[in-house]
Design a protein around this motif. Sequence first.
Motif, mmCIF file in Angstrom:
data_model
loop_
_atom_site.group_PDB
_atom_site.id
_atom_site.type_symbol
_atom_site.label_atom_id
_atom_site.label_comp_id
_atom_site.label_asym_id
_atom_site.label_seq_id
_atom_site.Cartn_x
_atom_site.Cartn_y
_atom_site.Cartn_z
ATOM 1 N N GLY A 167 0.788 -1.231 0.000
ATOM 2 C CA GLY A 167 0.000 0.000 0.000
ATOM 3 C C GLY A 167 0.821 1.282 0.000
ATOM 4 N N PRO A 168 1.738 1.457 0.960
ATOM 5 C CA PRO A 168 2.532 2.689 0.960
ATOM 6 C C PRO A 168 3.349 2.878 -0.311
ATOM 7 N N ALA A 172 2.926 5.949 -2.895
ATOM 8 C CA ALA A 172 4.068 6.789 -3.276
ATOM 9 C C ALA A 172 4.219 6.835 -4.785
ATOM 10 N N ALA A 173 4.052 5.680 -5.446
ATOM 11 C CA ALA A 173 4.156 5.652 -6.909
ATOM 12 C C ALA A 173 3.038 6.474 -7.539
ATOM 13 N N GLY A 174 1.824 6.376 -6.994
ATOM 14 C CA GLY A 174 0.704 7.174 -7.495
ATOM 15 C C GLY A 174 0.941 8.665 -7.313
ATOM 16 N N ALA A 175 1.506 9.042 -6.181
ATOM 17 C CA ALA A 175 1.810 10.451 -5.937
ATOM 18 C C ALA A 175 2.873 10.949 -6.917
ATOM 19 N N VAL A 177 3.456 9.755 -9.969
ATOM 20 C CA VAL A 177 2.819 9.861 -11.288
ATOM 21 C C VAL A 177 1.955 11.118 -11.353
ATOM 22 N N ALA A 178 1.213 11.392 -10.283
ATOM 23 C CA ALA A 178 0.370 12.592 -10.252
ATOM 24 C C ALA A 178 1.220 13.859 -10.308
ATOM 25 N N ALA A 179 2.369 13.849 -9.618
ATOM 26 C CA ALA A 179 3.241 15.019 -9.635
ATOM 27 C C ALA A 179 3.826 15.254 -11.022
ATOM 28 N N VAL A 180 4.223 14.170 -11.702
ATOM 29 C CA VAL A 180 4.760 14.296 -13.064
ATOM 30 C C VAL A 180 3.665 14.795 -14.015
ATOM 31 N N ALA A 181 2.451 14.267 -13.876
ATOM 32 C CA ALA A 181 1.346 14.714 -14.735
ATOM 33 C C ALA A 181 1.025 16.181 -14.495
ATOM 34 N N ALA A 182 1.051 16.593 -13.233
ATOM 35 C CA ALA A 182 0.783 17.999 -12.917
ATOM 36 C C ALA A 182 1.871 18.900 -13.484
ATOM 37 N N ALA A 183 3.127 18.450 -13.412
ATOM 38 C CA ALA A 183 4.227 19.240 -13.963
ATOM 39 C C ALA A 183 4.102 19.367 -15.476
#
Length: 192
Positions: A167-168, A172-175, A177-183
């Motif tokens: 889970g953790p 972390a991997a989802g966060a 990916v979300a950070a890269v997509a936001a960038a």
Amino acid sequence: MAYTADTPQNPPAEELRARIPGWGADLDPKDRPAVPRERLDLDTGAHWDFPERQEEKWPRERSIEHKFLTPVFGTACPPRGLSGAMRKYAYRKYSEGRAAHWLMLIAADRVDAGESHLRSFATLHPDNPITETGVLSEFPRHGLSSRFSQKRADLSHQWIDPVIIAGPWLLAAGAAVAAVAAARTLRKRGGA
């Protein structure tokens, strides 16, 4: 007086019996199995009245019940980061008799585990949840069949183990990916 060779001076028995219900129930020596061994007149062999104090290299946690730190204490795990701040707060704020003290220390241990995982990414050998959890040994050693064919104590929580372990890492991997997509989105908006 704590940590000295002096015999402690207690209040008179009558005062204690009046103040504390049930006090003195074990005063009769025949009700106390340790009485023959409780000898205060024997030479202990100690060459000190108060032990030499260990040097304190950083401010140590100390329970609010104690007047001062014990003469000798552990130094293997100095408090650091958020987990260290949580431990210091637990010792400064709550008595050892309170559940909040211990719950905060347990939470600090979990935070420390997370901090250690994050610190491992800055090293040449980051944590590897696949090999460190022993999941790979399940296949060659009949792990799946052993889970259903025997009475195992851990059967009741086996279903949640992958969630707790993976889970953790998945979060972390989802966060990430979300950070890269936001960038990428910000870069496209800024460049358009």
